[in-house]
Design a protein around this motif. Structure first.
Motif, mmCIF file in Angstrom:
data_model
loop_
_atom_site.group_PDB
_atom_site.id
_atom_site.type_symbol
_atom_site.label_atom_id
_atom_site.label_comp_id
_atom_site.label_asym_id
_atom_site.label_seq_id
_atom_site.Cartn_x
_atom_site.Cartn_y
_atom_site.Cartn_z
ATOM 1 N N LEU A 6 0.870 -1.181 0.000
ATOM 2 C CA LEU A 6 0.000 0.000 0.000
ATOM 3 C C LEU A 6 0.900 1.222 0.000
ATOM 4 C CD1 LEU A 6 -1.666 -2.349 1.383
ATOM 5 C CD2 LEU A 6 -2.695 -0.623 2.818
ATOM 6 N N LYS A 7 0.655 2.155 -0.914
ATOM 7 C CA LYS A 7 1.489 3.362 -0.931
ATOM 8 C C LYS A 7 0.611 4.596 -0.736
ATOM 9 C CE LYS A 7 3.163 7.094 -3.167
ATOM 10 N NZ LYS A 7 2.600 8.090 -4.079
ATOM 11 N N PHE A 8 1.038 5.487 0.142
ATOM 12 C CA PHE A 8 0.275 6.705 0.416
ATOM 13 C C PHE A 8 1.106 7.938 0.050
ATOM 14 C CE2 PHE A 8 -1.602 3.400 2.933
ATOM 15 C CZ PHE A 8 -2.967 3.636 2.823
ATOM 16 N N ARG A 164 11.625 12.967 -8.422
ATOM 17 C CA ARG A 164 10.358 13.438 -7.852
ATOM 18 C C ARG A 164 9.226 12.462 -8.181
ATOM 19 N NH1 ARG A 164 10.170 18.487 -5.671
ATOM 20 N NH2 ARG A 164 8.487 17.452 -4.550
ATOM 21 N N GLY A 165 8.408 12.220 -7.199
ATOM 22 C CA GLY A 165 7.321 11.245 -7.360
ATOM 23 C C GLY A 165 7.796 9.807 -7.207
ATOM 24 N N GLY A 166 9.036 9.641 -6.723
ATOM 25 C CA GLY A 166 9.675 8.321 -6.720
ATOM 26 C C GLY A 166 9.121 7.298 -5.739
ATOM 27 N N SER A 167 8.260 7.723 -4.806
ATOM 28 C CA SER A 167 7.696 6.730 -3.881
ATOM 29 C C SER A 167 6.837 5.708 -4.620
ATOM 30 C CB SER A 167 6.807 7.399 -2.836
ATOM 31 O OG SER A 167 7.549 8.318 -2.115
ATOM 32 N N ASP A 168 6.242 6.125 -5.744
ATOM 33 C CA ASP A 168 5.466 5.165 -6.548
ATOM 34 C C ASP A 168 6.392 4.029 -6.991
ATOM 35 O OD1 ASP A 168 3.239 6.868 -6.453
ATOM 36 O OD2 ASP A 168 3.841 7.922 -8.276
ATOM 37 N N THR A 169 7.597 4.398 -7.391
ATOM 38 C CA THR A 169 8.546 3.390 -7.878
ATOM 39 C C THR A 169 9.036 2.507 -6.732
ATOM 40 O OG1 THR A 169 9.148 4.879 -9.658
ATOM 41 C CG2 THR A 169 10.691 3.092 -9.201
ATOM 42 N N ALA A 222 1.019 13.147 -16.963
ATOM 43 C CA ALA A 222 0.007 12.851 -15.938
ATOM 44 C C ALA A 222 0.723 12.369 -14.690
ATOM 45 C CB ALA A 222 -0.948 11.770 -16.439
ATOM 46 N N LYS A 223 0.904 13.261 -13.721
ATOM 47 C CA LYS A 223 1.822 12.921 -12.632
ATOM 48 C C LYS A 223 1.236 11.958 -11.600
ATOM 49 C CE LYS A 223 0.913 16.520 -9.332
ATOM 50 N NZ LYS A 223 1.437 17.203 -8.201
ATOM 51 N N VAL A 224 0.057 11.414 -11.864
ATOM 52 C CA VAL A 224 -0.566 10.529 -10.880
ATOM 53 C C VAL A 224 0.306 9.308 -10.559
ATOM 54 C CG1 VAL A 224 -2.046 9.442 -12.642
ATOM 55 C CG2 VAL A 224 -2.748 9.385 -10.256
HETATM 56 MG MG MG Z 1 3.024 11.349 -6.687
#
Ligand code: MG
Ligand code: ADP
Ligand code: ASP
Length: 433
Positions: A6-8, A164-169, A222-224
């Protein structure tokens, strides 16, 4: 029992109340008998603040002023990473504490403690290895693993970050390594929409989207989801569910909805999707900059002289347009790079002026790239023609075009970005009824 990641994201952990809400989502999954690894981002705005402090410490603005608008020398990426990774250290510890306060077993893990190994490309490092044996053992004993997203450890024992946004990865990599049933990406929207719902209120949520389309959506702005996370999910076959952390933790009416069938957006293989529009979504990006070289020689080898030094400086070039030469001797060349790389690109080209030979060099950030994306384009002709006509009708000039099998992108004046997105969204029948 399933193993879930689960990622928040930042808005989902923006303060202690929101972290309590996250804990309630985690508790629901644990109570349902699942083993959970939870990846967290920094509190909303925190990473921006940390980056701003790094730039202040380095005197970024003063250097820019001194060098006529260009910052020239960059700061040390290892120290940037040491600072900006700290936001996730805070939220991982706080979530572990809140979970413990609810009587659950939980432990926080920083990138180096897992360890999540990366290469040395500080600020945008790539994951090279991930050890999960200990995490898995603890998770199957019922301990929730709370992982600081975005960060890893590079050779030389230096903290690194994944861009940036790397927690998704971080989350997708973990799901792949653990062989998780699913990777749930909780964010501030309840799924992937046909375009950014903040720009087009008529956008609607997609139940499912293919890896390939999501990859184009992400890489076109789309940075989602971070682009690399989608690349990794596609390579490793990780099922990713984008969903909202603002849904009530007991899920209310959505309790019985299926992932990808009413609950969130499932990113999955194309053959798992029944209904398919020609165009599935519209993406836009404002973070590219345009570079124009005026009056370069129109002869073999010139393009190589321009693009080789840029590649050596690790600067990615996206769209390229070369004008037709009127006299057969000279032409103009325009291309785009990430805005963050503009100063460096101009500096590299200035240094290579004698080898390339050009009259003038210009850079501009007043541009936007708008893209239509859909696997249906493979089997439908005429999408580009429709798109160009609709933009022309609104008086929007196209400065450059690039295409792939499932995408058409146009470069336009930034002032028209939202109009172009809305126009294309309606044109391709994506407005919600
Ligand atoms: Mg993000
Ligand atoms: P998080 O902090 O949870 O990682 P992000 O801000 O990185 O969240 O990503 C979520 C945001 O992405 C949404 O608030 C939305 O404005 C934006 N977004 C852009 N394009 C889309 C899209 N096609 N579908 C959904 N959200 C989108
Ligand atoms: N906190 C990091 C960022 O803002 C990583 C992330 O949110 O995924 O870029």
């Amino acid at each position: 029992m399933a193993l879930l990641v689960l990622k928040f994201g930042g808005t989902s952990v923006a303060d202690i109340d929101r972290i309590r809400n996250v804990a309630a989502h985690v508790k629901r999954e644990v109570d349902d008998g699942h083993a959970c690894a939870v990846v967290v981002s920094a509190m909303a705005g925190q990473t921006n603040q940390l980056v701003a402090w790094v730039e202040q410490a380095w005197g970024f603005k003063e250097r820019q002023k001194k060098n006529g608008g260009e910052a020239s020398a960059q700061y040390d990426g290892r120290e940037y990473d040491a600072v900006v990774s700290s936001g996730e250290q805070v939220t991982s510890g706080l979530l572990a504490l809140v979970l413990q306060s609810l009587g659950m077993r939980a432990r926080s893990w920083q990138g180096w403690q897992i360890p999540l190994h990366t290469d040395t490309a500080h600020r945008a490092a790539r994951i090279t290895g991930l050890a999960v044996d200990e995490l898995r053992a603890r998770m199957t004993e019922g301990e929730v693993a709370v992982i600081a997203g975005f960060q890893g450890i590079a050779p030389g024992n230096r903290i690194s970050t994944l861009g940036r946004g790397g927690s998704d990865t971080s989350a997708v990599a973990l799901a792949a390594a653990l062989g998780a049933e699913r990777c749930d990406i909780y964010t501030d929207v309840d799924g992937v929409y046909t375009t950014d719902p903040r720009v087009v209120p008529k956008a609607h949520r997609l139940d499912r989207i293919s890896y390939e389309e999501m990859l184009e959506m992400a890489s076109q702005g789309a940075k989602v989801l971070q682009t690399r996370s989608v690349e990794l999910a596609m390579q490793r076959g990780v099922r990713v569910l984008v969903r909202s952390s603002f849904d009530p933790p007991d899920l209310g009416g959505k309790k019985h909805a299926e992932p990808g069938g009413g609950l969130g957006t499932l990113v999955c293989h194309e053959d798992e999707i029944v209904e398919q529009n020609v165009v599935s979504g519209i993406a836009y990006a404002r973070d590219e900059a345009k570079v124009t070289l005026l009056k370069i020689a129109d002869k073999p080898g010139v393009a190589a002289q321009v693009f080789c030094p840029l590649a050596e400086a690790n600067i990615n070039v996206d769209m390229i347009v070369q004008n037709v030469s009127e006299d057969g001797r000279y032409t103009d060349l325009t291309f785009t790079v990430q805005s963050a790389d503009l100063d460096r690109a101009l500096e590299v080209l200035r240094k290579a002026k004698d080898q390339i030979g050009y009259l003038d060099l210009r850079g501009s950030t007043d541009i936007a790239k708008v893209s239509a994306i859909g696997v249906g384009m493979r089997s439908h002709a005429g999408v580009a023609a429709q798109m160009f006509s609709a933009l022309a009708e609104k008086g929007i000039n196209i400065e450059a075009i690039s295409t792939s099998e499932i995408k058409i992108s146009v470069l336009i004046d930034a002032a028209y970005a939202e109009l172009a997105v809305r126009t294309l969204h309606s044109l391709f029948g994506l407005d919600s009824r």
